[in-house]
Scaffold this motif. Structure first.
Motif, mmCIF file in Angstrom:
data_model
loop_
_atom_site.group_PDB
_atom_site.id
_atom_site.type_symbol
_atom_site.label_atom_id
_atom_site.label_comp_id
_atom_site.label_asym_id
_atom_site.label_seq_id
_atom_site.Cartn_x
_atom_site.Cartn_y
_atom_site.Cartn_z
ATOM 1 N N TYR A 1 91.762 10.563 -25.426
ATOM 2 C CA TYR A 1 91.540 9.243 -24.808
ATOM 3 C C TYR A 1 91.515 8.169 -25.893
ATOM 4 C CZ TYR A 1 90.281 12.052 -20.766
ATOM 5 O OH TYR A 1 90.300 12.949 -19.727
ATOM 6 N N ALA A 2 92.653 8.009 -26.574
ATOM 7 C CA ALA A 2 92.720 7.134 -27.737
ATOM 8 C C ALA A 2 92.536 5.663 -27.393
ATOM 9 C CB ALA A 2 94.062 7.333 -28.451
ATOM 10 N N ASP A 3 92.788 5.283 -26.129
ATOM 11 C CA ASP A 3 92.673 3.881 -25.742
ATOM 12 C C ASP A 3 91.322 3.577 -25.084
ATOM 13 O OD1 ASP A 3 93.785 1.280 -25.576
ATOM 14 O OD2 ASP A 3 94.179 1.571 -23.440
ATOM 15 N N HIS A 4 90.407 4.525 -25.115
ATOM 16 C CA HIS A 4 89.094 4.330 -24.517
ATOM 17 C C HIS A 4 88.051 3.981 -25.575
ATOM 18 C CE1 HIS A 4 90.986 6.208 -21.099
ATOM 19 N NE2 HIS A 4 89.868 6.195 -20.390
ATOM 20 N N MET A 5 87.159 3.082 -25.227
ATOM 21 C CA MET A 5 85.947 2.905 -26.005
ATOM 22 C C MET A 5 85.070 4.133 -25.803
ATOM 23 S SD MET A 5 83.107 -0.160 -25.633
ATOM 24 C CE MET A 5 82.404 0.396 -24.061
ATOM 25 N N LEU A 6 84.307 4.514 -26.808
ATOM 26 C CA LEU A 6 83.317 5.563 -26.652
ATOM 27 C C LEU A 6 81.936 4.912 -26.522
ATOM 28 C CD1 LEU A 6 84.407 8.242 -29.283
ATOM 29 C CD2 LEU A 6 85.211 7.912 -26.937
ATOM 30 N N ALA A 7 81.090 5.484 -25.711
ATOM 31 C CA ALA A 7 79.756 4.914 -25.529
ATOM 32 C C ALA A 7 78.741 6.023 -25.310
ATOM 33 C CB ALA A 7 79.732 3.935 -24.354
ATOM 34 N N ILE A 8 77.523 5.759 -25.715
ATOM 35 C CA ILE A 8 76.373 6.615 -25.424
ATOM 36 C C ILE A 8 75.277 5.700 -24.907
ATOM 37 C CG2 ILE A 8 74.682 8.256 -26.329
ATOM 38 C CD1 ILE A 8 76.681 8.990 -28.502
ATOM 39 N N GLY B 1 78.958 4.097 -37.758
ATOM 40 C CA GLY B 1 79.657 2.848 -37.459
ATOM 41 C C GLY B 1 79.691 2.455 -35.999
ATOM 42 N N TRP B 2 78.781 2.977 -35.174
ATOM 43 C CA TRP B 2 78.732 2.592 -33.767
ATOM 44 C C TRP B 2 78.046 1.239 -33.634
ATOM 45 C CZ3 TRP B 2 79.540 6.247 -29.382
ATOM 46 C CH2 TRP B 2 80.160 7.427 -29.791
ATOM 47 N N LEU B 3 78.516 0.445 -32.704
ATOM 48 C CA LEU B 3 77.951 -0.870 -32.417
ATOM 49 C C LEU B 3 76.792 -0.708 -31.441
ATOM 50 C CD1 LEU B 3 78.227 -4.024 -32.588
ATOM 51 C CD2 LEU B 3 79.758 -3.852 -30.593
ATOM 52 N N MET B 4 75.611 -1.203 -31.803
ATOM 53 C CA MET B 4 74.430 -1.086 -30.951
ATOM 54 C C MET B 4 74.275 -2.357 -30.112
ATOM 55 S SD MET B 4 72.993 1.850 -31.351
ATOM 56 C CE MET B 4 72.948 3.233 -32.475
ATOM 57 N N ILE B 5 74.448 -2.202 -28.801
ATOM 58 C CA ILE B 5 74.342 -3.335 -27.891
ATOM 59 C C ILE B 5 73.055 -3.197 -27.076
ATOM 60 C CG2 ILE B 5 75.455 -4.632 -26.043
ATOM 61 C CD1 ILE B 5 78.097 -3.417 -26.860
ATOM 62 N N HIS C 1 88.592 1.950 -33.463
ATOM 63 C CA HIS C 1 89.986 2.328 -33.236
ATOM 64 C C HIS C 1 90.706 1.394 -32.273
ATOM 65 C CE1 HIS C 1 87.587 3.847 -29.978
ATOM 66 N NE2 HIS C 1 88.662 4.092 -29.263
ATOM 67 N N LEU C 2 89.968 0.477 -31.647
ATOM 68 C CA LEU C 2 90.539 -0.390 -30.615
ATOM 69 C C LEU C 2 91.228 -1.607 -31.218
ATOM 70 C CD1 LEU C 2 87.605 -0.354 -28.028
ATOM 71 C CD2 LEU C 2 89.701 1.023 -28.001
ATOM 72 N N PRO C 3 92.115 -2.262 -30.459
ATOM 73 C CA PRO C 3 92.734 -3.496 -30.947
ATOM 74 C C PRO C 3 91.675 -4.536 -31.317
ATOM 75 C CG PRO C 3 93.840 -2.737 -28.958
ATOM 76 C CD PRO C 3 92.629 -1.869 -29.131
#
Length: 382
Positions: A152-159, A178-182, A353-355
């Motif tokens: 799923y290369a075009d998907h964001m990953l989330a936890i 390197g995950w973004l914490m929202i 990995h996203l645009p």
């Protein structure tokens, strides 16, 4: 001991590629949930694929959303940050400011659409309002994300439901990777339920109400179809009819699945006729408990104190099993009066990995949540 590379797979395949240390309840949950499309069990999880990933002993459910709008916030982040927030405006006490806030949410919604935020693979997602991550401390996170992104290369990953109270090592591992914490919600937590919850005057008052109610508490060992129907109806009346249809729409079949897999332990109170009047579905991982299924007979008079009695069910369960308690979000004054304190929860997102345009939109949204929205929620106790 050498741990092999992660296995990312469809749980509909048999047999499941488990390790001898894999949690049997999670394995049973995945096998049963994969028997039919997810939307059969949770109608507002339409178009969501269920997958799983194993690394060493850690077996994690993974939900895949390919885009679309309007699904439950447990599978689509747009619903969590925009749709659900709009549904709660009438409860927030904003008065004349509500239309302005609504317009701001619409603007944020446009930003998130530009980021294609609902094109997302969510790791360790049990489709509960509050996920727990148990003893998984982030081991293998880099290898896991590469395994998912290979498909799923075009998907964001989330936890979802990441915080440094219940899972500090996971929180740190995601930051290091390197995950973004929202920021997502203000939750309410209790470190020592016996010492901080049980002695409170409000809790003692709740217990007096229970003793006078004539209700009988029990744990459900065998979930009958009738009990599942009743529990689903009580949950729906509270979370869907009263609050938001973006809460996960649990069917009676899903309630039975949660029980028979062993993932959720249902505690109930019954009246003299045996009718369930209140329920708390207890979900524990590691040393933390949360309650993904809560409900009570909302047609009963307020004096019956059924919500207060239902809260005793999970508080006593936490004490009996020596668990810390994640009380999830909402009803802050009620929970604080019973010993809970507030804590900030995050959705961790991997976007490198996203645009660049999608990355920029997500970073702008994270900044807005961190600097504006979350301080306002904390100030109002929401």
């Amino acid at each position: 001991m050498t741990i092999s590379a992660p296995l990312f797979f469809d749980p509909a395949d048999a047999p499941l590629p488990l390790s001898e240390d894999s949690d049997p309840a999670i394995a049973a949950f995945l096998q049963k949930a994969a028997d039919q499309p997810l939307a059969v069990h949770i109608p507002n999880a339409q178009g969501i694929d269920l997958r799983a990933i194993r690394h060493g002993p850690h077996l994690l459910p993974v939900t895949i959303s390919h885009s679309g709008m309007g699904g439950s916030y447990v599978v689509q982040p747009h619903s969590a940050y925009v749709g659900y927030a709009k549904d709660e405006l009438h409860e927030a006490g904003l008065g004349m400011a509500a239309p302005l806030v609504g317009a701001g949410l619409s603007a944020i919604g446009g930003l998130l659409r530009a980021a294609n935020i609902n094109r997302v693979a969510m790791l360790d997602n049990f489709l509960f309002a509050t996920n727990l991550h148990g003893n998984w401390q982030g081991e293998g996170i880099a290898a896991m994300r590469e395994a998912v992104l290979a498909d799923y290369a075009d998907h964001m990953l989330a936890i979802r439901s990441v915080d440094d109270w219940s899972s500090p090592a996971l929180y740190q591992a995601l930051n290091d990777d390197g995950w973004l914490m929202i920021p997502s919600r203000q939750i309410w937590v209790i470190d020592d339920v016996a010492a901080q919850w049980r002695p409170r005057s409000h809790t003692k008052s709740d217990r007096r109400k229970f003793r006078k109610s004539g209700l009988v508490a029990e744990g459900i060992s065998v979930m009958t179809p009738g009990d599942a129907e009743r529990i689903a109806a009580l949950y729906k009346a509270l979370y869907l009819d009263k609050y938001s249809m973006l809460n996960p729409q649990f069917t009676p079949e899903w309630i039975r699945l949660l029980s028979t897999s062993g993932l959720v332990d249902f505690q109930v109170v019954r009246d003299r006729e045996g009718t369930i009047m209140g329920v708390a579905g207890c979900f524990a991982r590691g040393d933390v408990l949360t309650v993904p299924v809560l409900g009570y007979d909302m047609t009963a008079p307020r004096e019956a104190a059924l919500y207060r009695i239902a809260s005793l069910l999970f508080g006593d369960y936490a004490i009996e099993h020596n668990l810390r308690l994640n009380c999830s979000a909402g009803a802050g004054s009620f929970k604080a009066a019973r010993g809970a304190r507030s804590h900030i929860e995050y959705m961790a997102c991997y976007i490198a990995h996203l645009p660049k345009t999608r990355q920029m939109a997500m970073r702008a949204m994270a900044c807005g949540m961190r600097e504006i929205a979350m301080p306002a929620l904390v100030k109002r106790g929401l």
